[in-house]
Design a protein around this motif. Structure first.
Motif, PDB file in Angstrom:
ATOM      1  N   VAL A 145      -8.943  -6.422  -3.658  1.00  0.00           N
ATOM      2  CA  VAL A 145      -7.771  -6.154  -2.809  1.00  0.00           C
ATOM      3  C   VAL A 145      -6.436  -6.233  -3.566  1.00  0.00           C
ATOM      4  CG1 VAL A 145      -8.938  -6.856  -0.697  1.00  0.00           C
ATOM      5  CG2 VAL A 145      -7.678  -8.570  -2.021  1.00  0.00           C
ATOM      6  N   GLU A 146      -6.501  -6.644  -4.831  1.00  0.00           N
ATOM      7  CA  GLU A 146      -5.276  -6.706  -5.632  1.00  0.00           C
ATOM      8  C   GLU A 146      -4.633  -5.319  -5.654  1.00  0.00           C
ATOM      9  OE1 GLU A 146      -2.809  -9.164  -6.989  1.00  0.00           O
ATOM     10  OE2 GLU A 146      -4.836  -9.977  -6.749  1.00  0.00           O
ATOM     11  N   PHE A 150     -13.649  -4.954  -0.673  1.00  0.00           N
ATOM     12  CA  PHE A 150     -12.777  -6.128  -0.521  1.00  0.00           C
ATOM     13  C   PHE A 150     -13.310  -7.269  -1.376  1.00  0.00           C
ATOM     14  CE2 PHE A 150     -10.163  -4.953   3.192  1.00  0.00           C
ATOM     15  CZ  PHE A 150     -10.839  -3.812   3.617  1.00  0.00           C
ATOM     16  N   GLU A 151     -14.584  -7.191  -1.742  1.00  0.00           N
ATOM     17  CA  GLU A 151     -15.251  -8.243  -2.515  1.00  0.00           C
ATOM     18  C   GLU A 151     -15.828  -7.612  -3.785  1.00  0.00           C
ATOM     19  OE1 GLU A 151     -18.988  -9.908  -1.172  1.00  0.00           O
ATOM     20  OE2 GLU A 151     -18.013 -11.771  -0.612  1.00  0.00           O
ATOM     21  N   GLU A 152     -16.009  -8.433  -4.826  1.00  0.00           N
ATOM     22  CA  GLU A 152     -16.462  -7.941  -6.128  1.00  0.00           C
ATOM     23  C   GLU A 152     -17.805  -7.219  -6.051  1.00  0.00           C
ATOM     24  OE1 GLU A 152     -15.822 -11.058  -5.386  1.00  0.00           O
ATOM     25  OE2 GLU A 152     -14.006 -11.566  -6.507  1.00  0.00           O
ATOM     26  N   LYS A 158      -3.317  -7.492   0.642  1.00  0.00           N
ATOM     27  CA  LYS A 158      -2.606  -8.662   0.103  1.00  0.00           C
ATOM     28  C   LYS A 158      -1.397  -9.026   0.969  1.00  0.00           C
ATOM     29  CE  LYS A 158      -3.240 -10.544  -3.522  1.00  0.00           C
ATOM     30  NZ  LYS A 158      -3.997 -11.775  -3.768  1.00  0.00           N
ATOM     31  N   LYS A 159      -0.908  -8.042   1.738  1.00  0.00           N
ATOM     32  CA  LYS A 159       0.252  -8.321   2.612  1.00  0.00           C
ATOM     33  C   LYS A 159      -0.210  -8.780   3.988  1.00  0.00           C
ATOM     34  CE  LYS A 159       2.591  -4.381   0.518  1.00  0.00           C
ATOM     35  NZ  LYS A 159       2.961  -2.991   0.834  1.00  0.00           N
ATOM     36  N   GLY A 160      -1.526  -8.913   4.142  1.00  0.00           N
ATOM     37  CA  GLY A 160      -2.053  -9.407   5.421  1.00  0.00           C
ATOM     38  C   GLY A 160      -2.551  -8.317   6.348  1.00  0.00           C
TER      39      GLY A 160
END
Ligand code: CP
Length: 503
Positions: A82-83, A55-57, A88-90
């Protein structure tokens, strides 16, 4: 004894010294082979599918874990950022995890910006979870490769002087490394710019576990003269708020320390090794590239060792699991204790508090009654007749000179309400009144764990409501007097004066 967590790898506190030594030995063997395995282990592990959810780089942790899995013949799938995902839709974290578990994945490697995210996921899934870094909380697989690199250089992890330098407040790698140092005979020195020092509770954890004190240094040259291992970290822009305020705060700390060849050659021991979890920040480089070609520099070896160490971690988790260790200090306590009813017929109660039937919360500190009233949601009781709840403030007391009292007509408190009273007012007494008589006198004693009662003070803890992950707060009582509780997710401890209650 194996703990329940032995197939997860969430925190260094979950594993034993023996587990660490086994990982180091297996990593050494994998390094000797240096590449994909062609022995029986590969056949055994090649049926496994690994989910890699970043979720993180990340560069090192993700690529080394994924390469490690492929070297072991495993299949890997997941995402890097997460792109393009439904996050991204929650989508909540646990839903994402459940999808991979449902598609037949055998383990999940997860990096997340929230502290305790991997612990929360492991509470909900039955497949192993590996923490690849959770906010500024921990980075346990990094610690294992750090320890492997140190043992490679010195042949042992005992008897070394390790200096942790840089952002010790938000740097998750140094947090996990300090937890691991509890298991070895190390001397620890901390050096950080003002405002980025190690949290007191983390230092207390180390000092209680080892009986040794850390040295908090104010002079970098002095640190260099004595250290065997210099572990440098980056000031992380991503740990400060977005926008101009966060940027200004970050800039305040940027470039406050810099290690270069000249400094090392003039001050350091000849056999000092310099480690860094990487990446370095080229905009305020904390280790100058002129160190890279010196014998001090071990940070690229360290990162490379991540491949072998992560092969060892995956093998261990998917085969026998860790031996594990129990968290120390977790108190199992009764929910409340009964006190003797000294005077069963309190004639005065009805007159003073207008209470013939109900609950009398006695021995509150002066001015605590309104807080207890709000906290217990008493405004919602007896809405048609507020006289059913009486707050008496600053009245005379035999036990204390003054006190507050809350009298609640007809109502018995729920256990959660009693724990809230106990958290706020340790001297309280709860009297159950029936037909004008005190029939029971109790003092709530906090059970462990406390669920959905305390709000974690760590703003990035996964359990905080504003993160919308629906992780109910869970705190373990580690000490009753003075009270100390620890968050199940981010591991932070809280004392009574810092406790904020869930409403
Ligand atoms: N050391 C470390 O965690 O690096 P990455 O962020 O590149 O994975």
């Amino acid at each position: 004894m194996k703990s329940a967590n032995n197939r997860n790898f969430i925190s260094i506190k979950d594993i034993s010294r023996e587990d660490i030594e086994n990982i180091i030995e297996l990593s050494r063997r994998y390094k000797e082979i240096n590449g994909p395995l062609i022995d029986t282990k590969r056949i055994e592990l090649s049926k496994k599918k690994i989910a890699s959810l970043f979720f993180e780089e990340s560069t090192r942790t993700r690529v080394s874990f994924e390469t490690a899995a492929r070297n072991l013949g495993m299949e890997v799938n997941g995402f890097s950022g997460v792109e393009g995902t439904s996050v991204k839709k929650g989508e909540p974290l646990v839903d994402t995890g459940k999808m991979f578990s449902g598609y037949g994945y055998d383990a999940i490697i997860v990096r997340h910006n929230l502290a305790g995210a991997s612990r929360f996921l492991s509470d909900h899934l039955s497949i192993p979870i590996i923490n690849a870094g959770d906010g500024s909380s921990g980075h346990p697989s990094q610690t294992l490769l750090d320890l492997y690199t140190i043992s490679e250089a010195f042949g042992s992890l005992d008897g070394l002087h390790v200096a942790l330098v840089g952002d010790l407040r938000y740097g998750r790698t140094v947090h996990s490394l300090l937890q691991a140092a509890e298991l070895f005979n190390m001397k620890i020195t901390l050096y950080s710019p003002p405002g980025l020092s190690m949290a007191e509770w983390r230092i207390e954890d180390y000092e209680r576990a080892t009986g040794k004190q850390v040295v908090v240094a104010s002079d970098l040259t002095d640190v260099l003269e004595h250290a065997d291992v210099l572990y440098v970290t980056r000031i992380q822009r991503e740990r400060f708020a977005l926008g101009p305020e966060g940027e200004a705060e970050f800039k305040k700390h940027q470039g406050r320390y810099r290690i270069n060849r000249e400094l090392l050659e003039s001050s350091a021991k000849k056999n000092l090794i310099v480690l860094h979890p990487l990446p370095r920040d080229k905009n305020c480089i904390e280790i100058h590239p002129d160190v890279d070609s010196t014998p001090y520099a071990r940070y690229f070896h360290q990162a490379q060792n991540g491949l072998y160490v992560r092969m060892a971690i995956l093998t261990t988790i998917l085969k026998q699991g860790f031996e594990g260790r129990q968290y120390p200090n977790r108190i199992q306590s009764p929910s409340w204790v009964d006190l003797p009813v000294a005077n069963g017929n309190k004639k005065g109660e009805k007159l003073v508090y207008r209470l013939d039937e109900g609950t009398l919360i006695d021995h509150l500190e002066v001015n605590q009654a309104p807080r207890i009233y709000n906290l217990l949601g008493l405004d919602k009781f007896g809405t048609s007749d507020h006289s059913e709840i009486v707050l008496c403030m600053n009245i005379r007391s035999q036990k204390f000179s003054r006190k507050d009292v809350v009298a609640i007509h007809k109502v018995k408190l729920s256990p959660e309400q009693m724990y809230k009273v106990a958290l706020l007012a340790p001297e309280h007494t709860i009297n159950i009144i029936k037909e004008n008589r005190v029939v029971q006198k109790q003092k709530a004693k906090l059970p462990s764990p406390l669920r959905a009662i305390i709000t974690c003070a760590n703003p990035i803890c996964v359990s905080r409501k504003e993160h919308n992950e629906y992780a109910p707060s869970v705190f373990y009582v580690e000490k009753h007097d003075p009270l100390e509780v620890r968050c199940h997710y981010c591991e932070q401890t809280l004392t009574r004066e810092h406790i904020e209650l869930d409403c």
